[in-house]
Design a protein around this motif. Structure first.
Motif, PDB file in Angstrom:
ATOM      1  N   ALA A  88      30.539  46.015  45.116  1.00 50.02           N
ATOM      2  CA  ALA A  88      29.906  46.033  43.797  1.00 50.02           C
ATOM      3  C   ALA A  88      29.638  47.460  43.350  1.00 50.02           C
ATOM      4  CB  ALA A  88      28.603  45.237  43.841  1.00 50.02           C
ATOM      5  N   GLY A  89      29.130  48.295  44.261  1.00 47.79           N
ATOM      6  CA  GLY A  89      28.836  49.675  43.899  1.00 47.79           C
ATOM      7  C   GLY A  89      30.077  50.445  43.504  1.00 47.79           C
ATOM      8  N   ALA A  90      31.136  50.339  44.300  1.00 47.50           N
ATOM      9  CA  ALA A  90      32.370  51.051  43.996  1.00 47.50           C
ATOM     10  C   ALA A  90      33.000  50.532  42.712  1.00 47.50           C
ATOM     11  CB  ALA A  90      33.344  50.919  45.162  1.00 47.50           C
ATOM     12  N   SER A  91      32.901  49.223  42.466  1.00 43.75           N
ATOM     13  CA  SER A  91      33.447  48.657  41.232  1.00 43.75           C
ATOM     14  C   SER A  91      32.701  49.172  40.008  1.00 43.75           C
ATOM     15  CB  SER A  91      33.379  47.127  41.278  1.00 43.75           C
ATOM     16  OG  SER A  91      34.277  46.612  42.233  1.00 43.75           O
ATOM     17  N   ARG A  92      31.372  49.205  40.099  1.00 39.63           N
ATOM     18  CA  ARG A  92      30.596  49.732  38.971  1.00 39.63           C
ATOM     19  C   ARG A  92      30.951  51.200  38.708  1.00 39.63           C
ATOM     20  NH1 ARG A  92      26.834  45.775  37.818  1.00 39.63           N
ATOM     21  NH2 ARG A  92      25.962  44.656  39.602  1.00 39.63           N
ATOM     22  N   ALA A  93      31.040  51.981  39.782  1.00 40.40           N
ATOM     23  CA  ALA A  93      31.371  53.397  39.628  1.00 40.40           C
ATOM     24  C   ALA A  93      32.754  53.576  39.004  1.00 40.40           C
ATOM     25  CB  ALA A  93      31.298  54.099  40.986  1.00 40.40           C
ATOM     26  N   ALA A  94      33.731  52.776  39.434  1.00 44.81           N
ATOM     27  CA  ALA A  94      35.079  52.868  38.876  1.00 44.81           C
ATOM     28  C   ALA A  94      35.079  52.494  37.400  1.00 44.81           C
ATOM     29  CB  ALA A  94      36.026  51.962  39.659  1.00 44.81           C
ATOM     30  N   GLY A  95      34.306  51.476  37.042  1.00 45.52           N
ATOM     31  CA  GLY A  95      34.223  51.078  35.636  1.00 45.52           C
ATOM     32  C   GLY A  95      33.608  52.159  34.772  1.00 45.52           C
ATOM     33  N   ILE A  96      32.587  52.824  35.287  1.00 47.95           N
ATOM     34  CA  ILE A  96      31.954  53.903  34.532  1.00 47.95           C
ATOM     35  C   ILE A  96      32.924  55.064  34.353  1.00 47.95           C
ATOM     36  CG2 ILE A  96      30.169  55.682  34.673  1.00 47.95           C
ATOM     37  CD1 ILE A  96      28.325  53.474  35.843  1.00 47.95           C
ATOM     38  N   ARG A  97      33.654  55.412  35.397  1.00 49.60           N
ATOM     39  CA  ARG A  97      34.642  56.487  35.255  1.00 49.60           C
ATOM     40  C   ARG A  97      35.669  56.143  34.191  1.00 49.60           C
ATOM     41  NH1 ARG A  97      34.243  56.545  40.928  1.00 49.60           N
ATOM     42  NH2 ARG A  97      36.160  55.323  41.120  1.00 49.60           N
ATOM     43  N   ALA A  98      36.144  54.908  34.201  1.00 44.60           N
ATOM     44  CA  ALA A  98      37.138  54.499  33.212  1.00 44.60           C
ATOM     45  C   ALA A  98      36.556  54.503  31.803  1.00 44.60           C
ATOM     46  CB  ALA A  98      37.661  53.105  33.551  1.00 44.60           C
ATOM     47  N   ALA A  99      35.297  54.119  31.680  1.00 45.54           N
ATOM     48  CA  ALA A  99      34.676  54.017  30.359  1.00 45.54           C
ATOM     49  C   ALA A  99      34.439  55.368  29.730  1.00 45.54           C
ATOM     50  CB  ALA A  99      33.349  53.260  30.479  1.00 45.54           C
TER      51      ALA A  99
END
Length: 263
Positions: A88-99
């Motif tokens: 969950a943490g890595a997914s949230r971080a990846a989404g923020i980078r993409a956003a």
């Protein structure tokens, strides 16, 4: 001598909503519709604010990708990011980078700007099994522009299909109130500059939100807890994360009730 007022935070001109999903075909459609309504409401009241929604599809083997694609085709604010992180943490971080690394189409009255989003960005986090209220983003920006660096919203388990005794136990331990002590990834907003200064979400399977909030507080960022933008989240006990919300509910359901007084 009167103390000087705290420095005014810069205004917000962009919002990135990040929603991780792992095999959420049963919940994702409702969750995306709710986020879409919240984005519409924000841009109705604040047409100067750009909004982007990133659904992070983490190791999905069901129809989650197809559901997200349907929304993305109809709404340019919505996009998908496929990852294989199982975190969950890595997914949230990846989404923020993409956003924050790709600017969305300009909203009414704005010119298109190449490159990264501007620094005055707010990151709104929720989950693919949760329903945000229509004023969810509006309320977060009200707190942000009043000086908050992070906003901890409350959640309520969906009573549909949930054991009533388990729901009662949860409500007893989580009264709906301002300044509550809880941290929920399904209802959490943070200024992008504060997020980066605090190190962002770590690659944890669970409690990545708590770790980030601890770091924000240790750096003296302003963290507000509120019940004024409550999110309805799944009351399932089949946990996606080993120590996440569903696991907590399952453990709570296994607890023996206290013995009657006098016994």
């Amino acid at each position: 001598m009167t103390a000087p007022p705290p420095p005014r935070r810069p205004g917000i001109d962009a919002v990135a909503v990040v929603m991780p999903a792992h095999n959420e075909e049963q919940q994702l459609d409702r969750a995306l519709r709710a986020v879409q309504r919240a984005a519409d409401e924000l841009q109705r009241t604040r047409p100067d604010v750009a909004v982007r929604v990133v659904v992070v599809l983490d190791t999905c083997t069901d129809r989650s990708a197809a559901i997200t694609a349907g929304y993305a085709d109809a709404d340019p604010r919505i996009s998908a990011l496929e990852v294989r992180l199982r975190s969950a943490g890595a997914s949230r971080a990846a989404g923020i980078r993409a956003a924050v690394l790709r600017r969305p189409r300009p909203v009414r009255g704005q010119r298109s700007t190449p490159g990264p989003w501007p620094g005055r960005t707010w990151l709104a986090n929720t989950d693919a099994d949760s329903l945000v209220p229509v004023h969810w983003l509006v309320r977060q920006l009200e707190f942000a522009e009043a000086g908050a660096d992070a906003v901890l919203g409350s959640v309520e388990p969906d009573p549909a299909g949930m054991d009533p005794e388990l729901l009662r136990r949860w409500l007893d331990r989580h009264p709906f109130e301002e300044n509550h002590p809880h941290v929920y990834g399904a209802n959490f907003g943070v200024r992008a500059s504060a997020y980066l200064a605090a190190g962002g979400f770590t690659q944890q399977e669970s409690h990545e939100d708590r770790s980030l909030v601890q770091s924000l507080r240790s750096l003296a960022f302003t963290v507000i807890a509120t019940d004024s933008m409550r999110v309805l989240t799944s009351g399932r006990t089949q946990a996606r994360a080993p120590q996440g919300f569903g696991a907590y509910l399952r453990a709570l359901g296994r607890q023996r009730p206290p013995a009657p007084a006098g016994n």
